[in-house]
Design a protein around this motif. Structure first.
Motif, PDB file in Angstrom:
ATOM      1  N   ASP A   1       0.824  -1.199   0.000  1.00  0.00           N
ATOM      2  CA  ASP A   1       0.000   0.000   0.000  1.00  0.00           C
ATOM      3  C   ASP A   1       0.861   1.253   0.000  1.00  0.00           C
ATOM      4  O   ASP A   1       1.649   1.473   0.911  1.00  0.00           O
ATOM      5  N   ARG A   2       0.739   2.047  -1.048  1.00  0.00           N
ATOM      6  CA  ARG A   2       1.387   3.351  -1.092  1.00  0.00           C
ATOM      7  C   ARG A   2       0.350   4.350  -1.577  1.00  0.00           C
ATOM      8  O   ARG A   2       0.139   4.494  -2.779  1.00  0.00           O
ATOM      9  N   PRO A   3      -0.329   5.044  -0.663  1.00  0.00           N
ATOM     10  CA  PRO A   3      -1.382   5.974  -1.090  1.00  0.00           C
ATOM     11  C   PRO A   3      -0.814   7.052  -2.015  1.00  0.00           C
ATOM     12  O   PRO A   3       0.341   7.459  -1.885  1.00  0.00           O
ATOM     13  N   ALA A   4      -1.642   7.503  -2.924  1.00  0.00           N
ATOM     14  CA  ALA A   4      -1.240   8.544  -3.863  1.00  0.00           C
ATOM     15  C   ALA A   4      -2.134   9.758  -3.711  1.00  0.00           C
ATOM     16  O   ALA A   4      -3.354   9.636  -3.545  1.00  0.00           O
ATOM     17  N   LEU A   5      -1.524  10.933  -3.755  1.00  0.00           N
ATOM     18  CA  LEU A   5      -2.262  12.192  -3.787  1.00  0.00           C
ATOM     19  C   LEU A   5      -1.907  12.909  -5.081  1.00  0.00           C
ATOM     20  O   LEU A   5      -0.731  13.154  -5.373  1.00  0.00           O
ATOM     21  N   ILE A   6      -2.924  13.230  -5.864  1.00  0.00           N
ATOM     22  CA  ILE A   6      -2.723  13.906  -7.138  1.00  0.00           C
ATOM     23  C   ILE A   6      -3.151  15.356  -6.983  1.00  0.00           C
ATOM     24  O   ILE A   6      -4.318  15.645  -6.688  1.00  0.00           O
ATOM     25  N   LEU A   7      -2.207  16.272  -7.134  1.00  0.00           N
ATOM     26  CA  LEU A   7      -2.465  17.696  -6.989  1.00  0.00           C
ATOM     27  C   LEU A   7      -2.738  18.273  -8.376  1.00  0.00           C
ATOM     28  O   LEU A   7      -1.866  18.219  -9.256  1.00  0.00           O
ATOM     29  N   VAL A   8      -3.926  18.837  -8.577  1.00  0.00           N
ATOM     30  CA  VAL A   8      -4.370  19.251  -9.905  1.00  0.00           C
ATOM     31  C   VAL A   8      -4.659  20.751  -9.923  1.00  0.00           C
ATOM     32  O   VAL A   8      -5.538  21.226  -9.206  1.00  0.00           O
ATOM     33  N   ASP A   9      -3.930  21.480 -10.760  1.00  0.00           N
ATOM     34  CA  ASP A   9      -4.044  22.930 -10.860  1.00  0.00           C
ATOM     35  C   ASP A   9      -5.140  23.303 -11.850  1.00  0.00           C
ATOM     36  O   ASP A   9      -5.084  22.943 -13.019  1.00  0.00           O
ATOM     37  N   GLN A  10      -6.142  24.041 -11.376  1.00  0.00           N
ATOM     38  CA  GLN A  10      -7.201  24.571 -12.238  1.00  0.00           C
ATOM     39  C   GLN A  10      -7.376  26.070 -11.981  1.00  0.00           C
ATOM     40  O   GLN A  10      -8.503  26.597 -12.016  1.00  0.00           O
ATOM     41  N   ARG A  11      -6.253  26.759 -11.782  1.00  0.00           N
ATOM     42  CA  ARG A  11      -6.296  28.205 -11.609  1.00  0.00           C
ATOM     43  C   ARG A  11      -6.510  28.903 -12.955  1.00  0.00           C
ATOM     44  O   ARG A  11      -6.325  28.308 -14.011  1.00  0.00           O
ATOM     45  N   MET A  12      -6.852  30.176 -12.905  1.00  0.00           N
ATOM     46  CA  MET A  12      -7.075  30.930 -14.137  1.00  0.00           C
ATOM     47  C   MET A  12      -5.832  30.977 -15.012  1.00  0.00           C
ATOM     48  O   MET A  12      -5.932  31.081 -16.240  1.00  0.00           O
ATOM     49  N   ASP A  13      -4.671  30.893 -14.419  1.00  0.00           N
ATOM     50  CA  ASP A  13      -3.441  30.889 -15.206  1.00  0.00           C
ATOM     51  C   ASP A  13      -3.385  29.680 -16.134  1.00  0.00           C
ATOM     52  O   ASP A  13      -2.700  29.712 -17.165  1.00  0.00           O
ATOM     53  N   MET A  14      -4.091  28.595 -15.760  1.00  0.00           N
ATOM     54  CA  MET A  14      -4.126  27.388 -16.587  1.00  0.00           C
ATOM     55  C   MET A  14      -5.142  27.504 -17.730  1.00  0.00           C
ATOM     56  O   MET A  14      -5.143  26.669 -18.639  1.00  0.00           O
ATOM     57  N   PHE A  15      -5.980  28.519 -17.699  1.00  0.00           N
ATOM     58  CA  PHE A  15      -7.018  28.700 -18.720  1.00  0.00           C
ATOM     59  C   PHE A  15      -6.432  29.462 -19.900  1.00  0.00           C
ATOM     60  O   PHE A  15      -6.822  30.589 -20.223  1.00  0.00           O
ATOM     61  N   PHE A  16      -5.483  28.832 -20.558  1.00  0.00           N
ATOM     62  CA  PHE A  16      -4.701  29.492 -21.604  1.00  0.00           C
ATOM     63  C   PHE A  16      -4.215  28.449 -22.598  1.00  0.00           C
ATOM     64  O   PHE A  16      -3.875  27.323 -22.225  1.00  0.00           O
ATOM     65  N   GLY A  17      -4.155  28.833 -23.877  1.00  0.00           N
ATOM     66  CA  GLY A  17      -3.602  27.950 -24.888  1.00  0.00           C
ATOM     67  C   GLY A  17      -3.415  28.670 -26.200  1.00  0.00           C
ATOM     68  O   GLY A  17      -4.261  29.473 -26.597  1.00  0.00           O
ATOM     69  N   SER A  18      -2.309  28.412 -26.877  1.00  0.00           N
ATOM     70  CA  SER A  18      -2.066  28.995 -28.195  1.00  0.00           C
ATOM     71  C   SER A  18      -2.159  27.950 -29.296  1.00  0.00           C
ATOM     72  O   SER A  18      -2.174  28.268 -30.472  1.00  0.00           O
ATOM     73  N   LYS A  19      -2.224  26.653 -28.911  1.00  0.00           N
ATOM     74  CA  LYS A  19      -2.250  25.580 -29.900  1.00  0.00           C
ATOM     75  C   LYS A  19      -2.906  24.349 -29.282  1.00  0.00           C
ATOM     76  O   LYS A  19      -2.564  23.952 -28.173  1.00  0.00           O
ATOM     77  N   ARG A  20      -3.830  23.753 -29.962  1.00  0.00           N
ATOM     78  CA  ARG A  20      -4.557  22.528 -29.630  1.00  0.00           C
ATOM     79  C   ARG A  20      -5.463  22.705 -28.417  1.00  0.00           C
ATOM     80  O   ARG A  20      -6.641  22.884 -28.559  1.00  0.00           O
ATOM     81  N   SER A  21      -4.934  22.622 -27.181  1.00  0.00           N
ATOM     82  CA  SER A  21      -5.808  22.635 -26.002  1.00  0.00           C
ATOM     83  C   SER A  21      -5.326  23.656 -24.977  1.00  0.00           C
ATOM     84  O   SER A  21      -4.219  24.191 -25.070  1.00  0.00           O
ATOM     85  N   LEU A  22      -6.174  23.899 -24.008  1.00  0.00           N
ATOM     86  CA  LEU A  22      -5.803  24.769 -22.896  1.00  0.00           C
ATOM     87  C   LEU A  22      -5.047  23.961 -21.842  1.00  0.00           C
ATOM     88  O   LEU A  22      -5.224  22.750 -21.716  1.00  0.00           O
ATOM     89  N   LYS A  23      -4.207  24.641 -21.075  1.00  0.00           N
ATOM     90  CA  LYS A  23      -3.429  23.962 -20.033  1.00  0.00           C
ATOM     91  C   LYS A  23      -4.342  23.291 -19.017  1.00  0.00           C
ATOM     92  O   LYS A  23      -4.023  22.214 -18.507  1.00  0.00           O
ATOM     93  N   SER A  24      -5.476  23.903 -18.732  1.00  0.00           N
ATOM     94  CA  SER A  24      -6.405  23.329 -17.750  1.00  0.00           C
ATOM     95  C   SER A  24      -6.947  21.978 -18.215  1.00  0.00           C
ATOM     96  O   SER A  24      -7.129  21.065 -17.398  1.00  0.00           O
ATOM     97  N   CYS A  25      -7.190  21.822 -19.511  1.00  0.00           N
ATOM     98  CA  CYS A  25      -7.675  20.548 -20.041  1.00  0.00           C
ATOM     99  C   CYS A  25      -6.581  19.491 -20.030  1.00  0.00           C
ATOM    100  O   CYS A  25      -6.835  18.329 -19.692  1.00  0.00           O
ATOM    101  N   THR A  26      -5.386  19.875 -20.423  1.00  0.00           N
ATOM    102  CA  THR A  26      -4.265  18.933 -20.402  1.00  0.00           C
ATOM    103  C   THR A  26      -4.013  18.452 -18.981  1.00  0.00           C
ATOM    104  O   THR A  26      -3.755  17.266 -18.752  1.00  0.00           O
ATOM    105  N   ALA A  27      -4.086  19.350 -18.009  1.00  0.00           N
ATOM    106  CA  ALA A  27      -3.897  18.970 -16.604  1.00  0.00           C
ATOM    107  C   ALA A  27      -4.964  17.991 -16.146  1.00  0.00           C
ATOM    108  O   ALA A  27      -4.682  17.045 -15.402  1.00  0.00           O
ATOM    109  N   ALA A  28      -6.204  18.206 -16.586  1.00  0.00           N
ATOM    110  CA  ALA A  28      -7.288  17.291 -16.220  1.00  0.00           C
ATOM    111  C   ALA A  28      -7.033  15.891 -16.775  1.00  0.00           C
ATOM    112  O   ALA A  28      -7.231  14.885 -16.079  1.00  0.00           O
ATOM    113  N   GLU A  29      -6.576  15.814 -18.022  1.00  0.00           N
ATOM    114  CA  GLU A  29      -6.259  14.517 -18.622  1.00  0.00           C
ATOM    115  C   GLU A  29      -5.127  13.828 -17.859  1.00  0.00           C
ATOM    116  O   GLU A  29      -5.190  12.625 -17.578  1.00  0.00           O
ATOM    117  N   LEU A  30      -4.084  14.559 -17.552  1.00  0.00           N
ATOM    118  CA  LEU A  30      -2.948  13.986 -16.827  1.00  0.00           C
ATOM    119  C   LEU A  30      -3.373  13.466 -15.461  1.00  0.00           C
ATOM    120  O   LEU A  30      -2.930  12.402 -15.022  1.00  0.00           O
TER     121      LEU A  30
END
Length: 317
Positions: A93-122
């Motif tokens: 047993d090794r518990p995992a904590l996933i820290l996910v950034d959804q700040r406004m700074d992540m709501f940005f993209g110049s090509k394909r997707s926004l950083k907030s969406c890529t972070a959600a997928e990851l």
């Protein structure tokens, strides 16, 4: 109609819960393991190598043919006049904590997707990877003002809960959101994580790492002292290559801005800021001895993560 369902989720500007749950199958071929191919960032005798699971001592017993000779306890064997071995079991047993950034700074993209969406997928990929390795999964999902906590548990329902929280915060992002000073928010999240993960956790930080402070390095080192910590920095390709001429279309959700990057007063500060942030984050994580995986918004997420981890889906040789 709920806030989440009211928004159209195309996976590029806004993520969807169904999209994140579908990532279970491809995630089964990946893993945060210390046993990686030579080309992997997690391979070799690197100071930042993930520890992997440890071993628990079970018992001292008589040697049996086929036992690993490295486990012979020579002191006891000499004292008893017969070979004895130490028996171990793997820590499961090794518990995992996933820290996910959804700040406004992540709501940005110049090509394909926004950083907030890529972070959600990851985040979803990481959660499914941990689940299929047999460990508990939880997380901290944060925006500019709020930190939502999901306690680690090994169940599909818990991953669905984590993904639902990510989607709720993802769909709350909008170009017309009020401008909020979120300096220090990343440090608050790391403080929360320290309180939850005192030792033997896997900590996966998914962010663009905007808003680091002198305190950030100290917090990262404290986390890494007794836990396995890995950083996935989401970045926009504009940070690596600013066009010399023409116009650059910048997207922040529904808001689009066109910049004349050929003008010196536009190109020079934009290039310096973008490349400078990447260098600062890389140096920060190097000093904290935390492995860094860099994921671009300009390409599909899964192939990049597979490449960064050094895991390939073909049969082992």
């Amino acid at each position: 109609m709920s806030e989440v369902s009211a928004r159209e989720a195309d996976g590029l500007v806004y993520a969807s819960l169904a999209q994140l749950l579908r990532l279970e199958q491809p995630a089964q071929h990946l893993g945060f393991s210390s046993r990686q191919p030579l080309g992997s960032i997690l391979a070799g005798q690197h100071n930042s190598r993930l520890r992997g699971r440890g071993l628990n001592f079970e018992e001292l017993r008589r040697y049996q043919p086929g036992d690993d000779l490295r486990h012979i306890d020579w002191r006891v064997s000499l004292r008893q006049g017969k070979p004895f071995v130490r028996s171990f079991s793997e820590e499961r047993d090794r518990p995992a904590l996933i820290l996910v950034d959804q700040r406004m700074d992540m709501f940005f993209g110049s090509k394909r997707s926004l950083k907030s969406c890529t972070a959600a997928e990851l985040a979803a990929l990481a959660a499914w990877m941990v689940f299929h390795s047999g460990d508990r999964v939880g997380g901290l999902v944060f925006n500019d003002q709020q930190i939502e906590r999901i306690a680690p548990l090994r169940s599909r329902q818990r991953i669905e809960q984590l993904c639902a929280v990510i989607i709720r915060q993802n769909h709350a992002l909008a170009a017309d959101n009020p401008d909020i000073d979120s300096r220090g928010q990343l440090d608050k999240v790391l403080h929360e994580c320290l309180a939850l993960a005192n030792h033997d956790h896997l900590i996966c930080i998914i962010s663009d790492f905007a808003g680091t402070t002198p305190q950030t390095l100290k917090l990262l080192r404290q986390l890494a002292a007794h836990n396995d910590v890995i950083a996935l920095q989401v970045y926009d390709p504009i940070a690596l290559s600013i066009p010399q001429n023409g116009h650059l279309l910048i997207t922040q959700g529904e808001l689009q801005v066109e910049l004349a990057v050929g003008r010196k007063q536009v190109h020079k500060p934009l290039s310096a800021f973008s490349s400078g942030r990447l260098r600062e984050v890389a140096e920060l994580l190097r000093r904290s001895r935390i492995p860094l995986l860099m994921i671009s918004t300009g390409e599909e997420t899964l192939p990049q993560l597979r490449f960064e981890l050094g895991k390939y889906s073909g049969p082992s040789r």
